[in-house]
Design a protein around this motif. Structure first.
Motif, PDB file in Angstrom:
ATOM      1  N   GLU A  43     -37.551  29.808  13.104  1.00  0.00           N
ATOM      2  CA  GLU A  43     -38.510  30.827  13.544  1.00  0.00           C
ATOM      3  C   GLU A  43     -39.817  30.145  13.934  1.00  0.00           C
ATOM      4  O   GLU A  43     -39.986  28.935  13.767  1.00  0.00           O
ATOM      5  N   SER A  44     -40.767  30.920  14.433  1.00  0.00           N
ATOM      6  CA  SER A  44     -41.983  30.366  15.033  1.00  0.00           C
ATOM      7  C   SER A  44     -42.819  29.534  14.069  1.00  0.00           C
ATOM      8  O   SER A  44     -43.463  28.571  14.499  1.00  0.00           O
ATOM      9  N   GLU A  45     -42.838  29.841  12.783  1.00  0.00           N
ATOM     10  CA  GLU A  45     -43.644  29.064  11.845  1.00  0.00           C
ATOM     11  C   GLU A  45     -43.253  27.584  11.876  1.00  0.00           C
ATOM     12  O   GLU A  45     -44.099  26.690  11.968  1.00  0.00           O
ATOM     13  N   VAL A  46     -41.961  27.295  11.841  1.00  0.00           N
ATOM     14  CA  VAL A  46     -41.490  25.906  11.883  1.00  0.00           C
ATOM     15  C   VAL A  46     -41.684  25.312  13.266  1.00  0.00           C
ATOM     16  O   VAL A  46     -42.158  24.180  13.407  1.00  0.00           O
ATOM     17  N   ARG A  47     -41.350  26.051  14.302  1.00  0.00           N
ATOM     18  CA  ARG A  47     -41.512  25.533  15.666  1.00  0.00           C
ATOM     19  C   ARG A  47     -42.972  25.184  15.948  1.00  0.00           C
ATOM     20  O   ARG A  47     -43.266  24.136  16.537  1.00  0.00           O
ATOM     21  N   ASN A  48     -43.892  26.042  15.509  1.00  0.00           N
ATOM     22  CA  ASN A  48     -45.322  25.771  15.713  1.00  0.00           C
ATOM     23  C   ASN A  48     -45.758  24.526  14.943  1.00  0.00           C
ATOM     24  O   ASN A  48     -46.537  23.717  15.451  1.00  0.00           O
ATOM     25  N   TRP A  49     -45.265  24.356  13.712  1.00  0.00           N
ATOM     26  CA  TRP A  49     -45.610  23.182  12.917  1.00  0.00           C
ATOM     27  C   TRP A  49     -45.070  21.920  13.591  1.00  0.00           C
ATOM     28  O   TRP A  49     -45.772  20.903  13.656  1.00  0.00           O
ATOM     29  N   LEU A  50     -43.845  21.974  14.080  1.00  0.00           N
ATOM     30  CA  LEU A  50     -43.277  20.820  14.776  1.00  0.00           C
ATOM     31  C   LEU A  50     -44.118  20.452  15.995  1.00  0.00           C
ATOM     32  O   LEU A  50     -44.403  19.274  16.225  1.00  0.00           O
ATOM     33  N   ASP A  51     -44.537  21.444  16.755  1.00  0.00           N
ATOM     34  CA  ASP A  51     -45.375  21.185  17.932  1.00  0.00           C
ATOM     35  C   ASP A  51     -46.719  20.578  17.536  1.00  0.00           C
ATOM     36  O   ASP A  51     -47.199  19.652  18.180  1.00  0.00           O
ATOM     37  N   ALA A  52     -47.314  21.102  16.475  1.00  0.00           N
ATOM     38  CA  ALA A  52     -48.637  20.639  16.047  1.00  0.00           C
ATOM     39  C   ALA A  52     -48.600  19.256  15.409  1.00  0.00           C
ATOM     40  O   ALA A  52     -49.634  18.595  15.318  1.00  0.00           O
ATOM     41  N   ASN A  53     -47.435  18.816  14.972  1.00  0.00           N
ATOM     42  CA  ASN A  53     -47.307  17.537  14.258  1.00  0.00           C
ATOM     43  C   ASN A  53     -46.410  16.549  14.986  1.00  0.00           C
ATOM     44  O   ASN A  53     -45.757  15.721  14.350  1.00  0.00           O
ATOM     45  N   ARG A  54     -46.402  16.598  16.304  1.00  0.00           N
ATOM     46  CA  ARG A  54     -45.516  15.750  17.115  1.00  0.00           C
ATOM     47  C   ARG A  54     -45.668  14.260  16.825  1.00  0.00           C
ATOM     48  O   ARG A  54     -44.731  13.499  17.003  1.00  0.00           O
ATOM     49  N   GLY A  55     -46.817  13.847  16.358  1.00  0.00           N
ATOM     50  CA  GLY A  55     -47.033  12.437  16.062  1.00  0.00           C
ATOM     51  C   GLY A  55     -46.224  11.924  14.886  1.00  0.00           C
ATOM     52  O   GLY A  55     -46.093  10.710  14.702  1.00  0.00           O
TER      53      GLY A  55
END
Length: 103
Positions: A43-55
């Motif tokens: 769901e979006s909570e995990v997808r958003n975290w993955l996007d924000a922590n790409r490094g």
């Protein structure tokens, strides 16, 4: 130079587990590694975290549908090292000397 070991983490929701696993991998793995997260239609909570922590990752493989365990194969196919490691995000690597990966 040592070839990095590929580590594949299969994720489906459970952000708290995922973040603890990723933090422990980075803190407790002094050897070079490439981290791939296969996101199994979270769901979006995990997808958003993955996007924000790409490094923190070398690769994120987003899946539109939950493929259950078959999704591991996508991460394995993206791996280049032999051996490689596959895991769920509820395994927190231990703080060992030598490290868990060296053992």
């Amino acid at each position: 130079m040592t070839e990095p070991t590929d580590i594949v983490v299969l994720s489906h929701n459970r952000l708290d587990h995922l973040t603890r696993t990723i933090e422990a991998l980075h803190a407790r793995t002094p050897e070079p590694f490439r981290l791939t997260v296969v996101d199994n239609a979270s769901e979006s909570e995990v997808r958003n975290w993955l996007d924000a922590n790409r490094g923190l990752f070398d690769r994120v493989i987003p899946l539109p549908e939950n493929e259950h365990l078959r999704a591991f194969q996508r991460g394995i196919d993206a791996s280049r090292s032999d051996p490689y490691v596959v895991t769920d995000p509820d395994i927190v690597v231990p703080d060992l000397q030598p490290s868990w990966l060296a053992r």
